[in-house]
Design an enzyme around this catalytic site. Structure first.
Site, PDB file in Angstrom:
ATOM      1  N   LYS A  81       3.898   7.006   0.756  1.00 30.59           N
ATOM      2  CA  LYS A  81       2.989   6.093   0.075  1.00 30.59           C
ATOM      3  C   LYS A  81       1.769   5.835   0.961  1.00 30.59           C
ATOM      4  CE  LYS A  81       3.268   1.505  -2.186  1.00 30.59           C
ATOM      5  NZ  LYS A  81       4.209   0.397  -2.484  1.00 30.59           N
ATOM      6  N   SER A 156       4.522  -0.793  -7.006  1.00 30.23           N
ATOM      7  CA  SER A 156       3.282  -0.184  -6.563  1.00 30.23           C
ATOM      8  C   SER A 156       3.438   1.221  -5.998  1.00 30.23           C
ATOM      9  CB  SER A 156       2.627  -1.093  -5.515  1.00 30.23           C
ATOM     10  OG  SER A 156       3.455  -1.236  -4.369  1.00 30.23           O
ATOM     11  N   SER A 180       8.593  -2.839  -5.827  1.00 32.07           N
ATOM     12  CA  SER A 180       7.677  -1.687  -5.828  1.00 32.07           C
ATOM     13  C   SER A 180       8.306  -0.348  -5.489  1.00 32.07           C
ATOM     14  CB  SER A 180       6.509  -1.954  -4.877  1.00 32.07           C
ATOM     15  OG  SER A 180       5.651  -2.937  -5.400  1.00 32.07           O
TER      16      SER A 180
END
Length: 445
Positions: A81, A156, A180
């Site tokens: 990420k 996210s 997330s």
């Protein structure tokens, strides 16, 4: 290129490397080629790091040849990420506020993963500054959902989930502050592990809420989640051998978690419950009133800390932000300090009460999310829809963060409908054993 490699678990790739049947250089090249050829690669990967990935694969190959492998995942490539610092490579956390930010050092968990032999494929897109569970990001990119091209992927860790679901990484590393990791994992039919806050280092990870942020993997199997957890902390993987649900006791949480759950997520949840019962688990339904109180504190806790961390950067250039994310941050702008401290103290008391109430259970069960992934275009055009869906999306996963738990989501067989297991703080090994047994039960159902 062997197309089968793109859909294997990380553990199976590792076993192939260990036996000499798979060359880590070839499997890493296969993933890099798949990324380059994918029509939506730029919506999934913010940046690809082929030179680094191939150098790390070359080193893994040399270790395999000399019998010096560092673990089962040595030579397996993964995605990261875009909030984990990568030395010499931009880390922008999905925000124009951080455009051109190039750290000089890897994040601590990336250092540990590299020492374990994992190869870094690149950085995946995410919700802006990690402050949304939807995965919608008109500032940088919104990845697709594997089950519905019109829907958001969840966030996210949106690109993290997409990279695995679309065969562009065998596993991904994300972060989870309110859901997330688990939400995008559930909405893309993956396994997602939320670790306990403090278990994995946050050094070199762009923060959202430092008292709640956690690091965790998105994978194709529970075994993979356990192996990657070990790699991220430089530890020993949980022993999953002989895991069973016989004699286990689960609490099906009825407070808040089952309110307004839509048809498909409920169908997946009920299917999961039946599979667990068939495998020997004992299920009890019950309420924990403290969940409702904790949820009422969440807006104050999340927004206040997030705004305190990002206030200076945000107010220097608010026009660079997606307005709905900007509004979420500014929701913490006017919190009274005494109110915030009181909420933190109350949260501590509620966590103690959760431990007392759940001590007799192996885990607490909920649907991972009460909704399916919403339509991206409607989220952009309908502000009321955006607010409602965003809050509902994370409602159940947020329980794990508010109470400081370990948590795991498993696919149920109903597309984009996950089963969430909430475990004890620092209880990841036990939770993974429950998870691998539940995974097997769901496969038989």
């Amino acid at each position: 290129m062997n197309e089968d490699w793109l859909w294997m678990t990380a553990a199976d790739l590792g076993r192939g490397i260990e036996s000499g049947q798979i060359d880590p250089r070839e499997v890493t090249r296969a993933y890099l080629d798949a990324i380059a050829a994918h029509p939506e690669r730029d919506r999934i990967y913010a940046r690809v790091t082929p030179d680094r990935a191939m150098a790390e694969a070359e080193a893994a190959h040399a270790r395999q040849k000399t019998g010096q492998r560092r673990g089962l995942l040595d030579g397996v490539p993964v995605s990261w990420k875009d909030l984990f610092d990568t030395a010499g490579v931009a880390t922008e956390a999905g925000s124009a506020l951080l455009a051109g930010r190039v750290p000089g050092r890897d994040a601590e968990v990336l250092i540990d993963a590299t020492e374990a032999g994992l190869a870094c494929l690149g950085k995946t897109h995410m919700s802006e500054l990690a402050f949304s569970g939807l995965g919608l990001n008109p500032v940088t990119a919104t990845p697709s959902n594997v089950n519905d091209p019109k829907a958001v992927p969840g966030g996210s860790s949106s690109g993290a989930a997409a990279s695995v679901a679309f065969g562009l990484a065998p596993a991904a590393i994300g972060s989870d502050t309110g859901g997330s990791v688990r939400l995008p994992a559930a909405w893309n039919d993956l396994v997602g592990l939320k670790t306990t806050h403090g278990r994995l280092s946050l050094q070199g990870a762009v923060p959202l809420c430092e008292t709640l942020d956690t690091v965790g993997p998105l994978t194709r199997s529970v075994e993979d989640a356990g192996l990657i957890l070990a790699a991220l902390e430089g530890g020993k993987p949980a022993d999953l051998r002989g895991a069973t649900l016989e004699g286990t006791r689960f609490l099906v949480l009825e407070t808040l978690a089952l309110d307004d759950v839509r048809e498909a997520p409920m169908r997946g949840f009920e299917h999961g419950l039946k599979a667990l019962e068939a495998a020997g688990a004992r299920l009890e339904r019950g309420r924990i009133p403290e969940v409702t109180e904790a949820a009422s504190l969440s807006g104050l806790l999340f927004a206040t800390e997030a705004y305190a961390i990002w206030r200076e950067a945000i107010e220097a250039a608010p026009e660079k932000m997606f307005p709905r994310i900007l509004d979420r941050f500014r929701g913490g702008a006017n919190t009274n300090g005494a109110d915030y401290v009181a909420a933190m103290r109350r949260q501590t008391a509620l966590r103690k009460r959760w431990r007392e109430v759940t001590a007799g259970y192996d885990a607490v069960l909920t649907p991972t999310s009460p909704i399916l992934p919403p339509e991206a275009d409607r989220l952009l055009s309908d502000s009321d829809y955006y607010v409602k869906e965003n809050l509902l999306a994370l409602r159940n996963t947020r329980i794990g963060n508010l109470f400081g738990l370990s948590a795991l989501t498993l696919p149920t067989g109903v597309p984009s409908a996950g089963l969430q297991l909430l475990g004890a703080p620092m209880g990841e090994e036990r939770l993974l054993r429950l998870g691998v047994a539940a995974e097997a039960a769901l496969a038989r159902a």
